[in-house]
Design an enzyme around this catalytic site. Structure first.
Site, PDB file in Angstrom:
ATOM      1  N   ASP A  51      19.820   6.166  28.298  1.00 44.04           N
ATOM      2  CA  ASP A  51      18.740   6.577  27.388  1.00 44.04           C
ATOM      3  C   ASP A  51      19.246   6.611  25.951  1.00 44.04           C
ATOM      4  O   ASP A  51      18.588   6.105  25.030  1.00 44.04           O
ATOM      5  CB  ASP A  51      18.234   7.988  27.749  1.00 44.04           C
ATOM      6  CG  ASP A  51      17.541   8.075  29.090  1.00 44.04           C
ATOM      7  OD1 ASP A  51      16.306   7.999  29.114  1.00 44.04           O
ATOM      8  OD2 ASP A  51      18.240   8.230  30.107  1.00 44.04           O
ATOM      9  N   LEU A 119      14.147   4.401  28.093  1.00 44.42           N
ATOM     10  CA  LEU A 119      14.348   4.284  29.543  1.00 44.42           C
ATOM     11  C   LEU A 119      13.269   5.139  30.215  1.00 44.42           C
ATOM     12  O   LEU A 119      13.425   6.342  30.357  1.00 44.42           O
ATOM     13  CB  LEU A 119      15.751   4.754  29.946  1.00 44.42           C
ATOM     14  CG  LEU A 119      16.309   4.267  31.288  1.00 44.42           C
ATOM     15  CD1 LEU A 119      17.790   4.619  31.405  1.00 44.42           C
ATOM     16  CD2 LEU A 119      15.559   4.836  32.477  1.00 44.42           C
ATOM     17  N   THR A 122      13.634   7.859  34.033  1.00 47.88           N
ATOM     18  CA  THR A 122      15.052   8.260  34.042  1.00 47.88           C
ATOM     19  C   THR A 122      15.462   8.906  35.360  1.00 47.88           C
ATOM     20  O   THR A 122      16.547   8.625  35.883  1.00 47.88           O
ATOM     21  CB  THR A 122      15.342   9.228  32.871  1.00 47.88           C
ATOM     22  OG1 THR A 122      15.051   8.572  31.639  1.00 47.88           O
ATOM     23  CG2 THR A 122      16.799   9.661  32.871  1.00 47.88           C
ATOM     24  N   HIS A 213       6.689  14.420  39.200  1.00 48.00           N
ATOM     25  CA  HIS A 213       6.069  15.456  38.369  1.00 48.00           C
ATOM     26  C   HIS A 213       4.709  15.891  38.919  1.00 48.00           C
ATOM     27  O   HIS A 213       3.784  16.167  38.168  1.00 48.00           O
ATOM     28  CB  HIS A 213       5.908  14.950  36.932  1.00 48.00           C
ATOM     29  CG  HIS A 213       7.177  14.463  36.321  1.00 48.00           C
ATOM     30  ND1 HIS A 213       8.145  15.314  35.844  1.00 48.00           N
ATOM     31  CD2 HIS A 213       7.652  13.211  36.119  1.00 48.00           C
ATOM     32  CE1 HIS A 213       9.164  14.600  35.376  1.00 48.00           C
ATOM     33  NE2 HIS A 213       8.881  13.320  35.531  1.00 48.00           N
ATOM     34  N   GLY A 235       7.822   6.417  36.499  1.00 46.38           N
ATOM     35  CA  GLY A 235       7.657   5.635  35.282  1.00 46.38           C
ATOM     36  C   GLY A 235       6.223   5.240  34.983  1.00 46.38           C
ATOM     37  O   GLY A 235       5.565   4.607  35.811  1.00 46.38           O
ATOM     38  N   ASP A 262       5.424   7.053  26.306  1.00 46.90           N
ATOM     39  CA  ASP A 262       5.219   6.590  27.680  1.00 46.90           C
ATOM     40  C   ASP A 262       4.045   5.620  27.774  1.00 46.90           C
ATOM     41  O   ASP A 262       4.033   4.738  28.637  1.00 46.90           O
ATOM     42  CB  ASP A 262       4.894   7.771  28.614  1.00 46.90           C
ATOM     43  CG  ASP A 262       6.055   8.721  28.822  1.00 46.90           C
ATOM     44  OD1 ASP A 262       7.179   8.242  29.025  1.00 46.90           O
ATOM     45  OD2 ASP A 262       5.834   9.945  28.775  1.00 46.90           O
TER      46      ASP A 262
END
Length: 291
Positions: A51, A119, A122, A213, A235, A262
């Site tokens: 990152d 990235l 992650t 999440h 992602g 994002d």
């Protein structure tokens, strides 16, 4: 008419090469074996050496070529001298052969905001789920995402590993060589490139959502849509790619957590092929520098 002299298309052409460089950095860190993992806010909010190096590479490379840009990266990094080895100064010439949409032809550097996720995915990166990982460079004008680049450092990595195993066993290679990694790019009014647009199988309603999440609200929203199948992957960039390649019909994440870095680049790719990305209330997202 070729677009080589417009700021936007020169920026996209540079971002393409810079994203490829960042993808190489992401692969190199894994190969060297020391991820340098740091917890930011919680156990699922991680930062790695990849990152940090990828963001330094992207932001420094862009700033050298386009000093009047506003560049906003995910990682909060100290100011320091950047190793010349991290700088990418080339540009993807094929993009410069494309016409710049007329509504963007007069844009100046200082009009643009670039949102960088060096990235995306992650946590999955640290767990070896490498096909979830993307590098995201999104470009906004007057608060709207208008151009974006997505690099997948490990696109084809499973095929690549199988090919290496066959070679190790001295078996014949089947099919074409599996090239590791790819870069997708798009500009509103021009299109999106670097992938094959596909639709979900007729009659199927497939939802893609978060892997790391989740919470009750996210789960309830997904369930309320009565999907035929649910994919849980890492992602935001990766999930948008699932939509454009026909693996999912919708991406649902009804919870705080997504950031502008994002969504900026993936939104452009999705909108360029007729999709739509909004907040939970159906509002468009804003990408002003101080939003």
């Amino acid at each position: 008419m070729a677009s080589g002299n417009t700021v936007l298309m020169r920026l996209v052409a540079s971002a393409y090469s810079i994203a490829q460089k960042a993808g190489m950095i992401v692969r190199r860190v894994i190969a060297e074996g020391d991820l340098g993992i740091v917890e930011k806010t919680c156990a699922t909010d991680l930062q790695t050496k990849a990152d940090r190096l990828a963001q330094m590479s992207i932001c420094s490379s862009l700033a050298r070529k386009f000093p009047k840009l506003t560049i906003i990266g995910e990682e909060d990094l100290p100011s320091e001298e950047v190793d010349q080895e991290l700088i990418e100064d080339s540009q993807w010439e094929e993009i410069l052969k494309q016409p710049c949409p007329s509504q963007y032809s007069a844009i100046q550097e200082e009009d643009l905001v670039v949102w960088v996720d060096p990235l995306d995915g992650t946590k999955e990166y640290t767990e070896g789920l490498l096909d979830n990982v993307t590098v995201l460079i999104g470009i906004a004008y007057e608060g709207k995402a208008i151009a974006g680049v997505i690099n997948q450092p490990y696109y084809n990595y499973e095929n690549n590993e199988k090919q290496q195993l066959r070679e190790h066993r001295n078996e014949a290679k089947a099919g074409p060589d599996a090239v590791l990694g790819r870069t997708i790019w798009g500009v509103l009014g021009l299109g999106a490139f670097g992938f094959q647009l596909k639709e979900v199988p007729a009659g199927k309603h497939i939802i893609t959502t978060t892997r790391s999440h989740s919470n009750k609200l996210v789960t309830d929203c997904v369930t309320a849509m009565n999907p035929d199948a649910v994919l849980q992957v890492g992602g935001a960039g990766n999930k948008i790619i699932q939509l454009i390649e026909g693996k999912a019909s919708a991406y649902v994440f009804a919870s705080p957590g997504c950031k502008k870095w994002d969504t900026c680049a993936p939104e452009v790719i999705l909108h360029a092929v007729g999709g739509k990305l909004t907040d939970i209330h159906g509002n468009v997202l804003q990408y002003h520098k101080d939003v």
